[in-house]
Design a protein around this motif. Sequence first.
Motif, PDB file in Angstrom:
ATOM      1  N   SER A 240       0.815  -1.211   0.000  1.00 39.49           N
ATOM      2  CA  SER A 240       0.000   0.000   0.000  1.00 39.49           C
ATOM      3  C   SER A 240       0.844   1.254   0.000  1.00 39.49           C
ATOM      4  CB  SER A 240      -0.929   0.007   1.210  1.00 39.49           C
ATOM      5  OG  SER A 240      -0.143  -0.080   2.375  1.00 39.49           O
ATOM      6  N   SER A 241       2.138   1.098   0.290  1.00 44.26           N
ATOM      7  CA  SER A 241       2.927   2.321   0.419  1.00 44.26           C
ATOM      8  C   SER A 241       3.064   3.038  -0.910  1.00 44.26           C
ATOM      9  CB  SER A 241       4.296   2.021   1.018  1.00 44.26           C
ATOM     10  OG  SER A 241       5.125   1.401   0.060  1.00 44.26           O
ATOM     11  N   TYR A 242       3.220   2.299  -2.010  1.00 45.25           N
ATOM     12  CA  TYR A 242       3.373   3.026  -3.258  1.00 45.25           C
ATOM     13  C   TYR A 242       2.034   3.609  -3.704  1.00 45.25           C
ATOM     14  CZ  TYR A 242       1.537  -0.720  -6.270  1.00 45.25           C
ATOM     15  OH  TYR A 242       0.740  -1.636  -6.877  1.00 45.25           O
ATOM     16  N   LYS A 243       0.947   2.994  -3.262  1.00 39.30           N
ATOM     17  CA  LYS A 243      -0.358   3.570  -3.581  1.00 39.30           C
ATOM     18  C   LYS A 243      -0.542   4.896  -2.867  1.00 39.30           C
ATOM     19  CE  LYS A 243      -2.282  -1.042  -3.760  1.00 39.30           C
ATOM     20  NZ  LYS A 243      -3.108  -1.986  -2.986  1.00 39.30           N
ATOM     21  N   LYS A 244      -0.091   4.908  -1.610  1.00 33.74           N
ATOM     22  CA  LYS A 244      -0.208   6.158  -0.846  1.00 33.74           C
ATOM     23  C   LYS A 244       0.673   7.220  -1.481  1.00 33.74           C
ATOM     24  CE  LYS A 244      -1.447   4.669   3.758  1.00 33.74           C
ATOM     25  NZ  LYS A 244      -0.777   3.755   4.692  1.00 33.74           N
ATOM     26  N   THR A 245       1.874   6.790  -1.843  1.00 34.05           N
ATOM     27  CA  THR A 245       2.794   7.728  -2.495  1.00 34.05           C
ATOM     28  C   THR A 245       2.156   8.277  -3.758  1.00 34.05           C
ATOM     29  OG1 THR A 245       4.720   6.556  -1.660  1.00 34.05           O
ATOM     30  CG2 THR A 245       5.058   7.950  -3.583  1.00 34.05           C
ATOM     31  N   TYR A 246       1.520   7.394  -4.497  1.00 31.13           N
ATOM     32  CA  TYR A 246       0.894   7.825  -5.743  1.00 31.13           C
ATOM     33  C   TYR A 246      -0.208   8.831  -5.483  1.00 31.13           C
ATOM     34  CZ  TYR A 246      -1.179   7.608 -10.401  1.00 31.13           C
ATOM     35  OH  TYR A 246      -1.655   7.929 -11.642  1.00 31.13           O
ATOM     36  N   LYS A 247      -1.055   8.541  -4.523  1.00 30.06           N
ATOM     37  CA  LYS A 247      -2.155   9.458  -4.220  1.00 30.06           C
ATOM     38  C   LYS A 247      -1.614  10.821  -3.803  1.00 30.06           C
ATOM     39  CE  LYS A 247      -4.494   9.369  -0.255  1.00 30.06           C
ATOM     40  NZ  LYS A 247      -5.356   8.806   0.798  1.00 30.06           N
ATOM     41  N   LYS A 248      -0.638  10.814  -2.956  1.00 32.20           N
ATOM     42  CA  LYS A 248      -0.097  12.095  -2.489  1.00 32.20           C
ATOM     43  C   LYS A 248       0.621  12.838  -3.609  1.00 32.20           C
ATOM     44  CE  LYS A 248       0.351  10.605   2.264  1.00 32.20           C
ATOM     45  NZ  LYS A 248       1.237  10.370   3.406  1.00 32.20           N
ATOM     46  N   SER A 249       1.233  12.074  -4.500  1.00 36.19           N
ATOM     47  CA  SER A 249       1.911  12.741  -5.631  1.00 36.19           C
ATOM     48  C   SER A 249       0.912  13.429  -6.533  1.00 36.19           C
ATOM     49  CB  SER A 249       2.679  11.741  -6.487  1.00 36.19           C
ATOM     50  OG  SER A 249       3.471  10.915  -5.697  1.00 36.19           O
TER      51      SER A 249
ATOM     52  N   LEU B  54      -8.225   3.781  -8.013  1.00 37.30           N
ATOM     53  CA  LEU B  54      -7.496   4.585  -8.968  1.00 37.30           C
ATOM     54  C   LEU B  54      -6.145   3.949  -9.170  1.00 37.30           C
ATOM     55  CD1 LEU B  54      -7.852   7.322 -10.416  1.00 37.30           C
ATOM     56  CD2 LEU B  54      -6.292   8.208  -8.730  1.00 37.30           C
ATOM     57  N   SER B  55      -5.892   3.466 -10.350  1.00 33.57           N
ATOM     58  CA  SER B  55      -4.613   2.802 -10.526  1.00 33.57           C
ATOM     59  C   SER B  55      -3.749   3.579 -11.500  1.00 33.57           C
ATOM     60  CB  SER B  55      -4.831   1.387 -11.031  1.00 33.57           C
ATOM     61  OG  SER B  55      -5.638   1.410 -12.173  1.00 33.57           O
ATOM     62  N   PRO B  56      -2.506   3.691 -11.187  1.00 28.88           N
ATOM     63  CA  PRO B  56      -1.587   4.325 -12.103  1.00 28.88           C
ATOM     64  C   PRO B  56      -1.481   3.491 -13.358  1.00 28.88           C
ATOM     65  CG  PRO B  56      -0.580   3.968  -9.958  1.00 28.88           C
ATOM     66  CD  PRO B  56      -1.840   3.211  -9.979  1.00 28.88           C
ATOM     67  N   PRO B  57      -1.322   4.108 -14.503  1.00 30.67           N
ATOM     68  CA  PRO B  57      -1.225   3.346 -15.745  1.00 30.67           C
ATOM     69  C   PRO B  57       0.142   2.719 -15.915  1.00 30.67           C
ATOM     70  CG  PRO B  57      -1.109   5.682 -16.192  1.00 30.67           C
ATOM     71  CD  PRO B  57      -1.330   5.548 -14.725  1.00 30.67           C
ATOM     72  N   PHE B  58       0.442   1.742 -15.072  1.00 28.74           N
ATOM     73  CA  PHE B  58       1.740   1.098 -15.138  1.00 28.74           C
ATOM     74  C   PHE B  58       1.953   0.420 -16.468  1.00 28.74           C
ATOM     75  CE2 PHE B  58       3.271   1.864 -11.085  1.00 28.74           C
ATOM     76  CZ  PHE B  58       2.314   1.610 -10.127  1.00 28.74           C
ATOM     77  N   SER B  59       3.206   0.394 -16.896  1.00 28.80           N
ATOM     78  CA  SER B  59       3.529  -0.413 -18.063  1.00 28.80           C
ATOM     79  C   SER B  59       4.071  -1.722 -17.529  1.00 28.80           C
ATOM     80  CB  SER B  59       4.560   0.294 -18.926  1.00 28.80           C
ATOM     81  OG  SER B  59       5.712   0.586 -18.181  1.00 28.80           O
ATOM     82  N   PRO B  60       3.940  -2.787 -18.284  1.00 32.75           N
ATOM     83  CA  PRO B  60       4.373  -4.088 -17.780  1.00 32.75           C
ATOM     84  C   PRO B  60       5.872  -4.107 -17.555  1.00 32.75           C
ATOM     85  CG  PRO B  60       3.817  -4.199 -20.095  1.00 32.75           C
ATOM     86  CD  PRO B  60       3.407  -2.860 -19.627  1.00 32.75           C
ATOM     87  N   SER B  61       6.269  -4.636 -16.434  1.00 39.06           N
ATOM     88  CA  SER B  61       7.704  -4.699 -16.180  1.00 39.06           C
ATOM     89  C   SER B  61       8.063  -6.102 -15.747  1.00 39.06           C
ATOM     90  CB  SER B  61       8.096  -3.690 -15.109  1.00 39.06           C
ATOM     91  OG  SER B  61       7.647  -4.104 -13.847  1.00 39.06           O
ATOM     92  N   PRO B  62       9.063  -6.661 -16.351  1.00 35.44           N
ATOM     93  CA  PRO B  62       9.476  -8.018 -15.983  1.00 35.44           C
ATOM     94  C   PRO B  62      10.085  -7.992 -14.587  1.00 35.44           C
ATOM     95  CG  PRO B  62      11.008  -7.049 -17.538  1.00 35.44           C
ATOM     96  CD  PRO B  62       9.898  -6.077 -17.383  1.00 35.44           C
ATOM     97  N   SER B  63       9.886  -9.077 -13.862  1.00 38.68           N
ATOM     98  CA  SER B  63      10.238  -9.021 -12.445  1.00 38.68           C
ATOM     99  C   SER B  63      11.711  -8.928 -12.098  1.00 38.68           C
ATOM    100  CB  SER B  63       9.588 -10.179 -11.696  1.00 38.68           C
ATOM    101  OG  SER B  63       9.565 -11.331 -12.507  1.00 38.68           O
ATOM    102  N   PRO B  64      12.578  -9.706 -12.672  1.00 39.46           N
ATOM    103  CA  PRO B  64      13.924  -9.690 -12.101  1.00 39.46           C
ATOM    104  C   PRO B  64      14.805  -8.522 -12.520  1.00 39.46           C
ATOM    105  CG  PRO B  64      13.770 -11.358 -13.809  1.00 39.46           C
ATOM    106  CD  PRO B  64      12.470 -10.653 -13.784  1.00 39.46           C
ATOM    107  N   SER B  65      14.291  -7.640 -13.296  1.00 41.43           N
ATOM    108  CA  SER B  65      15.176  -6.585 -13.790  1.00 41.43           C
ATOM    109  C   SER B  65      15.519  -5.583 -12.704  1.00 41.43           C
ATOM    110  CB  SER B  65      14.526  -5.859 -14.948  1.00 41.43           C
ATOM    111  OG  SER B  65      13.390  -5.164 -14.466  1.00 41.43           O
ATOM    112  N   PRO B  66      16.726  -5.190 -12.647  1.00 40.64           N
ATOM    113  CA  PRO B  66      17.113  -4.128 -11.709  1.00 40.64           C
ATOM    114  C   PRO B  66      17.150  -2.788 -12.433  1.00 40.64           C
ATOM    115  CG  PRO B  66      19.062  -5.337 -12.448  1.00 40.64           C
ATOM    116  CD  PRO B  66      17.899  -5.748 -13.328  1.00 40.64           C
ATOM    117  N   PRO B  67      16.057  -2.153 -12.534  1.00 45.62           N
ATOM    118  CA  PRO B  67      16.053  -0.939 -13.361  1.00 45.62           C
ATOM    119  C   PRO B  67      16.680   0.233 -12.635  1.00 45.62           C
ATOM    120  CG  PRO B  67      13.826  -1.559 -12.685  1.00 45.62           C
ATOM    121  CD  PRO B  67      14.783  -2.386 -11.909  1.00 45.62           C
ATOM    122  N   THR B  68      17.804   0.652 -13.128  1.00 44.45           N
ATOM    123  CA  THR B  68      18.363   1.880 -12.588  1.00 44.45           C
ATOM    124  C   THR B  68      17.970   3.062 -13.441  1.00 44.45           C
ATOM    125  OG1 THR B  68      20.335   0.999 -13.607  1.00 44.45           O
ATOM    126  CG2 THR B  68      20.405   1.340 -11.222  1.00 44.45           C
ATOM    127  N   TYR B  69      17.572   2.796 -14.633  1.00 41.55           N
ATOM    128  CA  TYR B  69      17.102   3.881 -15.474  1.00 41.55           C
ATOM    129  C   TYR B  69      15.780   3.478 -16.054  1.00 41.55           C
ATOM    130  CZ  TYR B  69      21.410   1.565 -16.810  1.00 41.55           C
ATOM    131  OH  TYR B  69      22.471   0.731 -16.881  1.00 41.55           O
TER     132      TYR B  69
END
Lengths: 221, 411
Positions: free
Chosen positions: B138-147, B350-365
């Motif tokens: 829920s933390s990223y949802k809260k972050t999203y709402k506040k953003s 209310l859901s952010p329009p996430f794009s699909p992201s594969p799980s093991p990737s370490p995205p730094t960018y």
Amino acid sequence: MNCEVCQLKELEVEHFEIREVLRCILHTILFHRALGLVRPKDIDLELFEITYVQCGDIELEKKIDEKIDQFIDKVEKHPNKKNQICLSFYEVKNKQATWFTNKVERLHWEQWYINLNVAQHPKSPKTHSGKSHHSKAVVDPGESAFEERSVRRAALESSLREVLFQIIKFVNEKKDHVPSIPNLEGVSFPFEITISSSSDSAFGMDMFKRMLQTGHPTMLS
Amino acid sequence: MDLQGNPQTEHGRFEQIVSQFLLKSLHIILDSRVPSIRHDHSGDNSLGIRVKKSDKWFSLVLGGRPAALDNLNFWHRNLMEPMIIDIILVQEVPNSSSEHNLCTTSGLGKYVETVVERWVVQYEYLKTMHPQIGDSSSSYKKTYKKSIILLRSLYSMMRLLPAYRAFRKLSSSSQAYDFDINYKVSSFSAPFLRAEEEVMKNYTFAPVDAQQGRLSISVTYRESLSDFNLEISTSFPPQIITDYVGSPATDPMRAFPSTEKGVRSTSFPLRGIHSPSSSPFQRPHSWTSGLHRGASLTHNQTLGGSPPAHRTSTMPYDFQSPPTDIYGHRIQNYRLPTHHKTTSFDEYQLSPPFSPSPSPSPPTYLSGGNPMQTRLRSETAPEIRITKNWGVEFWNDESLFWSEGVKRQQR
């Protein structure tokens, strides 16, 4: 859950300024509280050099304008110096079908108080019988009234801007109490607008009572 | 595939939010300050018109997506670096000698650039904040709402600060003014001079708590622009200058940029000299839109001559991570969110329009747009220079200094 209250700075307005000022303030608050999908609409005020933002929701505009009409009506019929508009957001709690009532409970989580002091004008001001030709600085009363008005207008513009800053500050500092978003589009939270003025019997007491009920615990000590 | 509670997915989502937050703030700021990249919004006020998924982020539909946002994807690789946006007022200072000398190649009139606003948007990583393991879902949802709220107030604030009036003047297409507004985005900035600081005020929005840190926006701005005398340009009649440095006449590599408002662009001629205050060569991690008014940052810009894309292969790679890594990641992981995955949030609809992201990737960018497509299209791909001091200098292909950059490489 506590109810956050924001008392906005008092504004001194003339009759003809009420509509613009109220539209500006109410829409600004709602824009920050309509967390569903919104395409913002910039609106330039005519009387002031201020641009505010609307949600672009026609129903909302209508609702706000209706309330403003009510307010102006009331102010004209019962002229009072101090007037207050309360914009209140609430959550609808599950209907408790008790054997008394089927009432729906509204739990208010945020209240905004807009305080307007409407200028009470006496009938048309006396003017001098004729223009003076004296060399001493006798200002044409029309001119000084005009100057006064523009000074007052500038002061109101500055105060209105302060109110908008106040709103922005408040919505940013208090975010924890905002409930989860029920609607996907536009105005996400139900709200109501109530009008009260100093002639109302319980005006002052009402405000005081509300502050006691909903205020921060430290306030009571 | 278990989506709920999977920490990697959660983390990926959170990073998308941060990345999109940066993009959205940039979009809001540029849209409200730089007329040349602003799109005409009139007529599409109803939400009935199909809204692009990428525009739905933070429930704020802005319409039109400046190419500058795609540029950001290239440049801003590390989410924890601040994004500093300078809004620059550019004014012509008339030559004391006769008018027609103003825009000759040898003695151009002076251009004064003043930073009237500096916006800092940042994800601040705070080590002291312990990761919220228990309620991470829920933390990223809260972050999203506040953003959402924070970005709304940013949008409002853009209209309340003094520079907005200058922007509105420029945007009114009926007049030509003797000033322009430019911007620069970078991850660091030279501090203001004392004299400048004295006339500037600071405003910091209350930050939004996020995983192990917070999202913050602050601005330093000039209290008043009345000193600048932002007037309608009457004394400098529009002239068509054909032989300024950087024009196709002097530099065949460079095609003349197409302009939408012909009169306006010619009344504010391009300059061929650098002003001492903004020499991008000394600044890694930054780019500027250049001084073309009316040169819209669209993909239709074509450059005569060889495409810059292959140029990078001739540059020394002093870079710490191999470049292929950057782009490789991008192709794999992030595309336009073409299908809207509505994860059912319990109370959160209310859901952010996430794009699909594969799980093991370490995205730094991260990128939210389709940077790869712009990258590979050779005629529009911006040049990327990798410099010795661990910097990536990024040149927007509209930048006046691109031609200079080409010359340098050829040495």
